[in-house]
Enzyme design. Structure first.
Site, mmCIF file in Angstrom:
data_model
loop_
_atom_site.group_PDB
_atom_site.id
_atom_site.type_symbol
_atom_site.label_atom_id
_atom_site.label_comp_id
_atom_site.label_asym_id
_atom_site.label_seq_id
_atom_site.Cartn_x
_atom_site.Cartn_y
_atom_site.Cartn_z
ATOM 1 N N TYR A 164 -5.076 -11.098 13.896
ATOM 2 C CA TYR A 164 -5.395 -9.683 14.131
ATOM 3 C C TYR A 164 -6.457 -9.243 13.107
ATOM 4 C CZ TYR A 164 -4.847 -4.624 13.555
ATOM 5 O OH TYR A 164 -5.083 -3.276 13.414
ATOM 6 N N TRP B 4 -0.823 1.066 7.576
ATOM 7 C CA TRP B 4 0.569 1.531 7.708
ATOM 8 C C TRP B 4 0.627 2.882 8.426
ATOM 9 C CZ3 TRP B 4 4.300 0.241 3.109
ATOM 10 C CH2 TRP B 4 4.079 -1.061 2.680
#
Ligand SMILES: NC(=O)c1ccc[n+]([C@@H]2O[C@H](COP(=O)([O-])OP(=O)(O)OC[C@H]3O[C@@H](n4cnc5c(N)ncnc54)[C@H](OP(=O)(O)O)[C@@H]3O)[C@@H](O)[C@H]2O)c1
Length: 294
Positions: free
Chosen positions: A125, A150
């Site tokens: 990714y 996050w």
């Protein structure tokens, strides 16, 4: 005119909400205008003058990317190349979202990653997102690459929503305590995107944005639990034991950086920003959820 790509994603939804509230002139699209299909993008933008393109779309399944390599690169590299080409043709400025996963996470724990630090993804990714960044840099100059980390907010699968679900279902959960980073509320990130547009900024380049402060997933989970309890999002008689564990005790398909705290000095300086602490932003999000349930 602003073109928001990925308006059905977690961040895109929040950006669109803000655009609507501020009565910005924009158009938006998601999967139905496939970024991997260049003629479709050309057709969609035909006869439209674009000042800004905001790309919140992407392939974001970190673990699945280890197997779906072609798909991840098709969307995160080739799709981004297509968007850059349209931006060049239209002479539009581009804001593109990227990730802390472009770094290997081996930085000293008292430091944070700056925009000039060496990139070295440790999962596919991250590699596909870095490939997208390279496509943009090679195509044109009027870009803002906004790396974040996050991310959580309404309307998306994220750590906070997963924890809230687990707190309802389980008596005990185990959470990794040796991966460090900074949570980011989509509302705060959307505000920054709007500020860049409103300033009609031409301070192009790479920028980092997260909420202030540093934590690990275990601490993050405990804070969500405490705040959610206080706000009545978890029933009074429901107790959950949260246990810290090590990364090696929680195997995942993709490796994660151990320490991926991003420095926000550049974005704060260039855009005169004040960024709130992740705990305050989290309180805001959980308060919103608790009001919604009342
Ligand atoms: N979430 C995080 O923790 C995090 C952290 C750091 C950086 N970021 C970056 O921040 C950005 C936004 O993240 P997010 O969590 O909001 O992502 P998200 O919820 O997964 O949203 C991405 C959107 O893009 C759409 N999309 C996928 N393939 C497409 C295609 N070929 N053409 C057009 N649209 C397509 C997705 O549709 P489907 O859902 O139907 O596939 C989805 O609506 C991404 O660039 C991500 O890499 C996210």
């Amino acid at each position: 005119m602003v073109w928001l790509i990925g308006n059905k994603g977690m961040l895109g939804q929040e950006v669109e909400k803000l655009f609507k509230r501020k009565r910005l002139s924009y158009l938006s699209s998601d999967k139905e205008v496939d970024i991997t299909d260049y003629p479709t993008l050309q057709e969609f933008t035909k006869n439209i003058e674009l000042a800004w393109i905001i790309n919140c779309s992407g392939y974001t399944e970190v673990d699945k990317a280890e197997k779906e390599i072609e798909k991840a690169f098709l969307i995160n590299r080739d799709g981004v190349r297509n968007i850059s080409k349209i931006a060049t043709e239209k002479q539009a400025k581009l804001i593109h979202l990227s990730t802390d996963y472009v770094f290997n996470g081996k930085k000293d724990t008292h430091l944070s990653y700056t925009e000039d630090d060496k990139t070295e993804p440790i999962n596919l990714y991250g590699e596909s997102k870095l490939a997208g960044e390279k496509e943009i840099k090679e195509t044109f100059k009027k870009y803002f690459i906004l790396r974040t980390a996050w991310l959580y907010g309404r309307g998306g699968k994220n750590f906070v929503s997963t924890m809230l679900k687990l707190f309802k279902e389980k008596e005990e959960i185990k959470v990794v305590s040796d991966q460090w980073g900074s949570p980011t509320y989509t509302v705060d990130l959307a505000e920054v995107i709007l500020k860049m547009i409103n300033n009609d900024s031409d301070k192009f380049g790479i920028y980092h944005f997260t909420n202030e402060g540093v934590t690990n997933w275990y601490e993050f989970a405990c804070t969500i639990y405490d705040k959610a309890k206080r706000l009545g999002l978890i029933e009074d008689n429901k107790k959950v034991k949260i246990q810290p564990i090590k990364t090696e005790d929680y195997p995942t398909a993709a490796r994660r950086p151990r320490y991926s705290v991003l420095s926000k000095e550049k974005i704060k300086r260039e855009f005169n920003l004040e960024i709130r602490n992740w705990e305050d932003a989290l309180t805001d999000f959980l308060s919103f959820l608790s009001l919604r349930t009342k």
